[in-house]
Design a protein around this motif. Structure first.
Motif, PDB file in Angstrom:
ATOM      1  N   LEU A 146      13.541  17.642  28.748  1.00 58.19           N
ATOM      2  CA  LEU A 146      15.273  17.265  29.739  1.00 58.19           C
ATOM      3  C   LEU A 146      15.541  18.851  29.582  1.00 58.19           C
ATOM      4  CD1 LEU A 146      15.581  13.986  29.115  1.00 58.19           C
ATOM      5  CD2 LEU A 146      15.396  14.800  31.638  1.00 58.19           C
ATOM      6  N   ALA A 161      10.548  13.403  22.409  1.00 62.47           N
ATOM      7  CA  ALA A 161       9.308  13.620  23.352  1.00 62.47           C
ATOM      8  C   ALA A 161      10.676  13.701  24.213  1.00 62.47           C
ATOM      9  CB  ALA A 161       8.220  13.112  23.207  1.00 62.47           C
ATOM     10  N   SER A 162      10.971  12.932  24.691  1.00 58.70           N
ATOM     11  CA  SER A 162      11.714  12.874  26.288  1.00 58.70           C
ATOM     12  C   SER A 162      12.913  14.049  25.898  1.00 58.70           C
ATOM     13  CB  SER A 162      12.433  11.453  26.754  1.00 58.70           C
ATOM     14  OG  SER A 162      11.018  10.746  26.640  1.00 58.70           O
ATOM     15  N   ARG A 205      25.717  14.252  35.647  1.00 56.08           N
ATOM     16  CA  ARG A 205      24.776  13.927  36.556  1.00 56.08           C
ATOM     17  C   ARG A 205      24.845  12.683  37.278  1.00 56.08           C
ATOM     18  NH1 ARG A 205      21.833  17.030  39.799  1.00 56.08           N
ATOM     19  NH2 ARG A 205      20.047  15.977  39.475  1.00 56.08           N
ATOM     20  N   ARG A 257      16.236   8.836  38.066  1.00 62.51           N
ATOM     21  CA  ARG A 257      16.316   9.205  39.708  1.00 62.51           C
ATOM     22  C   ARG A 257      17.315  11.246  39.997  1.00 62.51           C
ATOM     23  NH1 ARG A 257      14.679  12.718  41.852  1.00 62.51           N
ATOM     24  NH2 ARG A 257      14.065  13.062  43.620  1.00 62.51           N
ATOM     25  N   ARG A 258      18.500  10.468  39.315  1.00 60.82           N
ATOM     26  CA  ARG A 258      20.009  11.692  39.322  1.00 60.82           C
ATOM     27  C   ARG A 258      19.611  12.539  37.749  1.00 60.82           C
ATOM     28  NH1 ARG A 258      23.748  12.226  41.996  1.00 60.82           N
ATOM     29  NH2 ARG A 258      25.262  12.212  41.240  1.00 60.82           N
ATOM     30  N   LEU A 259      18.510  11.971  37.055  1.00 62.14           N
ATOM     31  CA  LEU A 259      18.478  13.145  35.608  1.00 62.14           C
ATOM     32  C   LEU A 259      17.027  13.941  36.033  1.00 62.14           C
ATOM     33  CD1 LEU A 259      18.609  10.805  32.222  1.00 62.14           C
ATOM     34  CD2 LEU A 259      20.400  12.064  33.681  1.00 62.14           C
ATOM     35  N   GLY A 260      16.108  13.355  37.550  1.00 64.25           N
ATOM     36  CA  GLY A 260      15.277  14.806  38.116  1.00 64.25           C
ATOM     37  C   GLY A 260      14.155  13.960  37.215  1.00 64.25           C
ATOM     38  N   TYR A 261      14.050  12.942  37.165  1.00 62.59           N
ATOM     39  CA  TYR A 261      12.486  11.940  36.754  1.00 62.59           C
ATOM     40  C   TYR A 261      12.241  11.769  38.043  1.00 62.59           C
ATOM     41  CZ  TYR A 261      12.924  12.198  32.049  1.00 62.59           C
ATOM     42  OH  TYR A 261      12.948  12.134  30.314  1.00 62.59           O
ATOM     43  N   ALA A 300       5.605   8.306  26.663  1.00 59.91           N
ATOM     44  CA  ALA A 300       7.294   8.093  25.906  1.00 59.91           C
ATOM     45  C   ALA A 300       7.362   6.670  26.537  1.00 59.91           C
ATOM     46  CB  ALA A 300       7.827   9.518  26.858  1.00 59.91           C
ATOM     47  N   ASP A 351      15.551  20.001  39.536  1.00 60.81           N
ATOM     48  CA  ASP A 351      14.665  18.465  39.902  1.00 60.81           C
ATOM     49  C   ASP A 351      12.991  17.655  39.878  1.00 60.81           C
ATOM     50  OD1 ASP A 351      17.229  17.736  40.288  1.00 60.81           O
ATOM     51  OD2 ASP A 351      17.335  16.699  42.107  1.00 60.81           O
ATOM     52  N   GLU A 352      12.276  19.031  39.615  1.00 57.72           N
ATOM     53  CA  GLU A 352      11.086  18.962  39.297  1.00 57.72           C
ATOM     54  C   GLU A 352      10.558  19.134  38.353  1.00 57.72           C
ATOM     55  OE1 GLU A 352       9.731  18.193  42.587  1.00 57.72           O
ATOM     56  OE2 GLU A 352      11.411  18.672  43.700  1.00 57.72           O
ATOM     57  N   TRP A 385      25.224  16.663  30.602  1.00 58.75           N
ATOM     58  CA  TRP A 385      24.946  17.248  31.352  1.00 58.75           C
ATOM     59  C   TRP A 385      24.586  15.550  31.571  1.00 58.75           C
ATOM     60  CZ3 TRP A 385      20.120  16.132  32.988  1.00 58.75           C
ATOM     61  CH2 TRP A 385      19.051  16.314  33.936  1.00 58.75           C
ATOM     62  N   MET A 386      23.937  15.022  31.010  1.00 62.05           N
ATOM     63  CA  MET A 386      23.324  13.422  31.715  1.00 62.05           C
ATOM     64  C   MET A 386      24.726  12.946  32.488  1.00 62.05           C
ATOM     65  SD  MET A 386      20.916  11.603  29.908  1.00 62.05           S
ATOM     66  CE  MET A 386      19.088  12.050  28.921  1.00 62.05           C
ATOM     67  N   ARG A 407      14.102  21.617  30.524  1.00 59.51           N
ATOM     68  CA  ARG A 407      13.799  22.009  31.740  1.00 59.51           C
ATOM     69  C   ARG A 407      15.057  22.768  32.072  1.00 59.51           C
ATOM     70  NH1 ARG A 407      15.168  17.919  35.710  1.00 59.51           N
ATOM     71  NH2 ARG A 407      15.014  16.596  34.169  1.00 59.51           N
ATOM     72  N   ILE A 423      11.383   5.263  27.978  1.00 61.96           N
ATOM     73  CA  ILE A 423      13.185   5.383  28.044  1.00 61.96           C
ATOM     74  C   ILE A 423      13.316   4.429  28.347  1.00 61.96           C
ATOM     75  CG2 ILE A 423      14.411   6.352  29.562  1.00 61.96           C
ATOM     76  CD1 ILE A 423      11.659   8.672  30.061  1.00 61.96           C
ATOM     77  N   MET A 453       8.624  15.037  36.070  1.00 59.22           N
ATOM     78  CA  MET A 453       8.221  14.653  34.747  1.00 59.22           C
ATOM     79  C   MET A 453       8.463  12.888  35.520  1.00 59.22           C
ATOM     80  SD  MET A 453      11.058  15.446  31.909  1.00 59.22           S
ATOM     81  CE  MET A 453      12.895  15.458  33.359  1.00 59.22           C
TER      82      MET A 453
END
Lengths: 178, 178
Positions: free
Chosen positions: A122, A117-118, A22, B21-25, B106, A177-178, A18-19, A125, B108, B1
């Motif tokens: 993800l 945790a991250s 994206r 941002r692309r991953l939804g953060y 967390a 995206d939220e 998925w990543m 979500r 990242i 997130m």
């Protein structure tokens, strides 16, 4: 940019897929099994090494590297679902750089910069997930084949492999995206 | 997130921002400077340590950790533009886990799983970039402030810091998934 991802159907390799998507990669999911290229030889060897020292981590690590090399032979870029906080030994920097140089590929581990945790955030979500003990799991991890192979050879696999829960992605929650 | 990203305007931290941002953060860019929170104290200390042993890497590493800690005090999640093939010492796993535990955040590092070639590909696909020697660069790296501080104190900064090229993102090529 094309990338071949070592894929098991579990949540880590699914999240990696998925990543990468994206981020704009064209992702090819590859499930390496005993039947893949000349992987069977390594897989049998590692399986017997695991049975020999009764310590699966080292053998599974060797298998992981062999799977990446099999993938590297036919790809420009290769990837896996290795995470920062993985308990199993992950490819070291020198192993990775050796593969990159010998096969002229780029190795990408999109989850490597993310802690447990991250990853969990993800994953929840994005995916619907099913958990099952590793012996019953439907995921395509080569650990399963190693297990089956050793069972055929008469080994008590439950003594060698500690029981653990494996995950399988069974649904996608959609772009959110939220 | 939500995530607070240690941001310099250079290509690595810009790419990290784009990725998150692309991953939804929801990404907050934070440029830590001598004026930020109680960071100045650490920055001066590290600057003098750098001047003392004439070896910037250790001091800049300390500063990086101090900057992450300053960020951690006011965030749920923190991030930086650390790359797998960075030449400067990057936060170690134990440093990272220590920050995560002490500040309940967390950490990242979205670029950590990407090698130099992959970073380069992504960067050129996404950004227009300007390169400048680090002494002339307009980017907001705290190395610049350390340099300025030491110059004020009468040190010959060009002897301490090897000249290198720094990058600054000056444009965005737009969403392009090919």
């Amino acid at each position: 940019m094309k990338v071949s991802l070592l894929y098991s159907g579990g949540k880590d390799s699914s999240l990696a897929a998925w990543m990468l998507r994206r981020l704009g990669y064209e992702v090819k999911l590859v499930t390496v099994s005993f039947g893949y290229a000349d992987f069977a030889h390594y897989a049998r060897e590692s399986a017997l090494a695991i049975a020999g020292d009764g310590f699966p981590r080292r053998g599974l690590h060797q298998l992981h590297i062999a799977a990446l090399e099999a993938l590297a032979k036919e790809s420009e870029a290769i990837a896996d679902g290795t995470r920062r906080d993985d308990r199993v030994p992950m490819p070291t920097l020198s192993e990775v750089q050796s593969i990159e140089q010998r096969y002229r590929v780029a190795y990408i581990a999109p989850l490597r910069g993310f802690g447990a945790a991250s990853i969990k955030n993800l994953t929840y979500r994005i995916f619907n997930i099913e958990y099952a003990p590793s012996e019953a799991s439907k995921s395509a991890d080569y650990e399963k084949e190693v297990r089956a192979y050793l069972k055929d050879k008469g080994y008590d696999v439950n003594k060698i492999f500690p029981s653990h829960v494996q995950s399988r992605v069974i649904g996608y929650k959609g772009e959110n995206d939220e």
